[in-house]
Design an enzyme around this catalytic site. Structure first.
Site, PDB file in Angstrom:
ATOM      1  N   PHE A  33       0.828  -1.200   0.000  1.00 54.10           N
ATOM      2  CA  PHE A  33       0.000   0.000   0.000  1.00 54.10           C
ATOM      3  C   PHE A  33       0.870   1.260   0.000  1.00 54.10           C
ATOM      4  O   PHE A  33       0.808   2.086  -0.924  1.00 54.10           O
ATOM      5  CB  PHE A  33      -0.936  -0.049   1.210  1.00 54.10           C
ATOM      6  CG  PHE A  33      -1.531   1.272   1.622  1.00 54.10           C
ATOM      7  CD1 PHE A  33      -2.140   2.097   0.687  1.00 54.10           C
ATOM      8  CD2 PHE A  33      -1.486   1.670   2.947  1.00 54.10           C
ATOM      9  CE1 PHE A  33      -2.692   3.315   1.070  1.00 54.10           C
ATOM     10  CE2 PHE A  33      -2.042   2.877   3.344  1.00 54.10           C
ATOM     11  CZ  PHE A  33      -2.641   3.706   2.406  1.00 54.10           C
ATOM     12  N   ASP A  78      12.461 -11.994  -0.829  1.00 56.40           N
ATOM     13  CA  ASP A  78      12.089 -11.876   0.577  1.00 56.40           C
ATOM     14  C   ASP A  78      13.248 -11.212   1.321  1.00 56.40           C
ATOM     15  O   ASP A  78      14.379 -11.710   1.285  1.00 56.40           O
ATOM     16  CB  ASP A  78      11.820 -13.275   1.150  1.00 56.40           C
ATOM     17  CG  ASP A  78      11.199 -13.250   2.536  1.00 56.40           C
ATOM     18  OD1 ASP A  78      11.531 -12.340   3.334  1.00 56.40           O
ATOM     19  OD2 ASP A  78      10.391 -14.155   2.841  1.00 56.40           O
ATOM     20  N   VAL A  79      12.975 -10.104   2.013  1.00 64.62           N
ATOM     21  CA  VAL A  79      14.058  -9.373   2.689  1.00 64.62           C
ATOM     22  C   VAL A  79      14.682 -10.170   3.835  1.00 64.62           C
ATOM     23  O   VAL A  79      15.736  -9.781   4.358  1.00 64.62           O
ATOM     24  CB  VAL A  79      13.587  -8.001   3.228  1.00 64.62           C
ATOM     25  CG1 VAL A  79      13.220  -7.072   2.092  1.00 64.62           C
ATOM     26  CG2 VAL A  79      12.452  -8.161   4.229  1.00 64.62           C
ATOM     27  N   ASN A 119      19.665  -7.219   6.705  1.00 63.15           N
ATOM     28  CA  ASN A 119      20.054  -7.381   5.307  1.00 63.15           C
ATOM     29  C   ASN A 119      20.071  -6.051   4.561  1.00 63.15           C
ATOM     30  O   ASN A 119      20.920  -5.822   3.694  1.00 63.15           O
ATOM     31  CB  ASN A 119      19.123  -8.382   4.625  1.00 63.15           C
ATOM     32  CG  ASN A 119      19.322  -9.797   5.140  1.00 63.15           C
ATOM     33  OD1 ASN A 119      20.438 -10.177   5.505  1.00 63.15           O
ATOM     34  ND2 ASN A 119      18.253 -10.572   5.185  1.00 63.15           N
ATOM     35  N   TYR A 165       4.934  -7.544  15.867  1.00 59.95           N
ATOM     36  CA  TYR A 165       5.058  -6.325  15.074  1.00 59.95           C
ATOM     37  C   TYR A 165       5.693  -5.195  15.883  1.00 59.95           C
ATOM     38  O   TYR A 165       6.665  -4.576  15.455  1.00 59.95           O
ATOM     39  CB  TYR A 165       3.679  -5.900  14.567  1.00 59.95           C
ATOM     40  CG  TYR A 165       3.695  -4.698  13.652  1.00 59.95           C
ATOM     41  CD1 TYR A 165       4.244  -4.783  12.371  1.00 59.95           C
ATOM     42  CD2 TYR A 165       3.136  -3.491  14.047  1.00 59.95           C
ATOM     43  CE1 TYR A 165       4.244  -3.686  11.522  1.00 59.95           C
ATOM     44  CE2 TYR A 165       3.128  -2.388  13.201  1.00 59.95           C
ATOM     45  CZ  TYR A 165       3.686  -2.492  11.945  1.00 59.95           C
ATOM     46  OH  TYR A 165       3.691  -1.406  11.103  1.00 59.95           O
ATOM     47  N   TYR A 179      23.933   0.291  13.806  1.00 60.04           N
ATOM     48  CA  TYR A 179      24.721   0.303  12.563  1.00 60.04           C
ATOM     49  C   TYR A 179      25.238   1.712  12.263  1.00 60.04           C
ATOM     50  O   TYR A 179      26.356   1.879  11.764  1.00 60.04           O
ATOM     51  CB  TYR A 179      23.876  -0.196  11.389  1.00 60.04           C
ATOM     52  CG  TYR A 179      24.001  -1.681  11.103  1.00 60.04           C
ATOM     53  CD1 TYR A 179      24.655  -2.135   9.959  1.00 60.04           C
ATOM     54  CD2 TYR A 179      23.445  -2.634  11.956  1.00 60.04           C
ATOM     55  CE1 TYR A 179      24.749  -3.494   9.677  1.00 60.04           C
ATOM     56  CE2 TYR A 179      23.527  -3.985  11.690  1.00 60.04           C
ATOM     57  CZ  TYR A 179      24.189  -4.413  10.548  1.00 60.04           C
ATOM     58  OH  TYR A 179      24.290  -5.766  10.276  1.00 60.04           O
ATOM     59  N   THR A 195      -2.302   5.438   8.637  1.00 61.77           N
ATOM     60  CA  THR A 195      -2.335   6.016   7.295  1.00 61.77           C
ATOM     61  C   THR A 195      -3.351   5.252   6.454  1.00 61.77           C
ATOM     62  O   THR A 195      -3.512   4.039   6.610  1.00 61.77           O
ATOM     63  CB  THR A 195      -0.934   5.949   6.657  1.00 61.77           C
ATOM     64  OG1 THR A 195       0.001   6.629   7.510  1.00 61.77           O
ATOM     65  CG2 THR A 195      -0.919   6.620   5.291  1.00 61.77           C
ATOM     66  N   ARG A 206      -7.565  -3.209   8.671  1.00 63.69           N
ATOM     67  CA  ARG A 206      -7.408  -1.993   9.457  1.00 63.69           C
ATOM     68  C   ARG A 206      -8.722  -1.222   9.508  1.00 63.69           C
ATOM     69  O   ARG A 206      -9.616  -1.406   8.691  1.00 63.69           O
ATOM     70  CB  ARG A 206      -6.264  -1.136   8.893  1.00 63.69           C
ATOM     71  CG  ARG A 206      -4.911  -1.712   9.270  1.00 63.69           C
ATOM     72  CD  ARG A 206      -3.752  -0.933   8.693  1.00 63.69           C
ATOM     73  NE  ARG A 206      -3.420  -1.364   7.342  1.00 63.69           N
ATOM     74  CZ  ARG A 206      -2.266  -1.101   6.748  1.00 63.69           C
ATOM     75  NH1 ARG A 206      -1.342  -0.407   7.391  1.00 63.69           N
ATOM     76  NH2 ARG A 206      -2.028  -1.528   5.521  1.00 63.69           N
TER      77      ARG A 206
END
Length: 340
Positions: A33, A78-79, A119, A165, A179, A195, A206
């Site tokens: 989104f 996929d991260v 990553n 989450y 980092y 949002t 949501r």
């Protein structure tokens, strides 16, 4: 898995996606989104854009209209797995964001936020990219402070059903700042408050999308709890503008910065506004409250106003009218498809 190389061919080296294209902007979660709106705005500004998404919650339909642009590319990935993509700027927007989505696979959600941050940051260490992190107001938990300021450390239940989450995003923030301190990576952490807008899914889960879909179908508008819990609703165009300004801020501006609309509404009032906008016959009904559902959400955006010159411009009813129009078209298209 294939890897991208400068010649335009593919390589199997290391099993990691590799794309060499200096000056590009990488958007993790670019088919989601928020990510799709961000990709669109970046292209309008003349950037080359790489959308990286595994399409677990993002949709190809969100970026189909961008596919003909020669400056836009999609990598399905996929991260949680390493990637090596040369870009000058990385927006890390990859994560399930609605409670039904992130609670469906809580372990995967936590790992997406933690490993996805690792990553992304490791990629930035190699390329010198700026990393812009989409964090969330959920890092504040069930707040004891209103409005929420960035200095507030939060009141989060680390073992509840929302923790995958909440704590995933908090851990990602920790990684970004560590980092930055350890390796000197230029980071920017934006905390997103509720949002809404076009390209939310019909089954997003949501509150805004739930109420609009229910109202358009003349179904009951379901409120979890007494409806006196508050939220602050920011239209997607305003939010994207905030992130674009943040990304262009100097290297002394790291955040965290709240990005949201400080207007505060009860969930009950939101239901009434949407019912009126849609001329719906829906009733408002109450169901048991969700576990660890925050009672109050309202951002203090003083830092965004001072450091970014940003504040939302679109009023709630104007943004909701645009969103209702989008969902009305989506439902009409669904009905036509089912009739065939």
């Amino acid at each position: 898995m294939r890897s991208f190389v400068p010649s335009g061919g593919y390589s199997e080296a290391k099993g990691i996606p590799v794309l060499r294209d200096l000056g590009t902007v990488l958007v993790n979660g670019g088919a989601g989104f928020l990510g799709s709106h961000l990709c669109e705005r970046l292209l309008l500004r003349g950037h080359s854009v790489i959308c990286l998404d595994n399409f677990s919650t993002g949709r190809r339909a969100n970026v189909e209209h961008l596919a003909s642009n020669a400056r836009f590319r999609i990598i399905e990935h996929d991260v949680r797995q390493p990637f090596d993509i040369e870009a000058s700027l990385i927006f890390n927007f990859a994560s399930p964001a609605s409670p039904p989505d992130y609670q469906r696979d809580p372990v995967g959600t936590l790992l997406t936020n933690v490993l996805g941050a690792v990553n992304t940051l490791d990629c930035a260490r190699k390329t010198g990219a700026i990393v812009v992190q989409s964090s969330t107001s959920e890092v504040y938990g069930d707040t004891t402070q209103s409005p929420q300021r960035e200095s507030y450390c939060g009141n989060v239940n680390p073992i509840g059903p929302r923790a995958c989450y909440d704590e995933g995003k908090r851990s990602a923030e920790t990684l970004l700042f560590d980092y930055h301190r350890t390796y000197g990576i230029d980071i920017k952490v934006g905390r997103i408050f509720n949002t809404y807008g076009p390209r939310m899914r019909l089954d997003d889960g949501r509150v805004v999308s739930n109420f609009i879909v229910q109202a358009l179908r003349n179904a009951d508008l379901t409120i979890y709890g007494d409806g006196q819990q508050t939220r602050s609703f920011c239209y997607v165009d305003d939010l994207v503008e905030g992130f674009l300004r943040f990304s262009a801020a100097g290297n002394a501006c790291h955040g965290p910065i709240n990005l949201g609309n400080p207007g505060e509404f009860t969930v009950r009032r939101l239901a009434e506004i949407i019912r009126d906008l849609t001329n719906s016959r829906s009733r408002i009904v109450h169901l048991p409250a969700a576990v660890d559902d925050p009672r109050q959400r309202r951002p203090d955006i003083s830092r965004a106003m001072t450091e970014l010159g940003w504040q939302p411009r679109i009023e709630l009813e104007a943004g909701l009218a645009r969103t209702v129009e989008y969902f009305d078209g989506l439902l009409a298209g669904t009905a036509r498809a089912e009739a065939v």
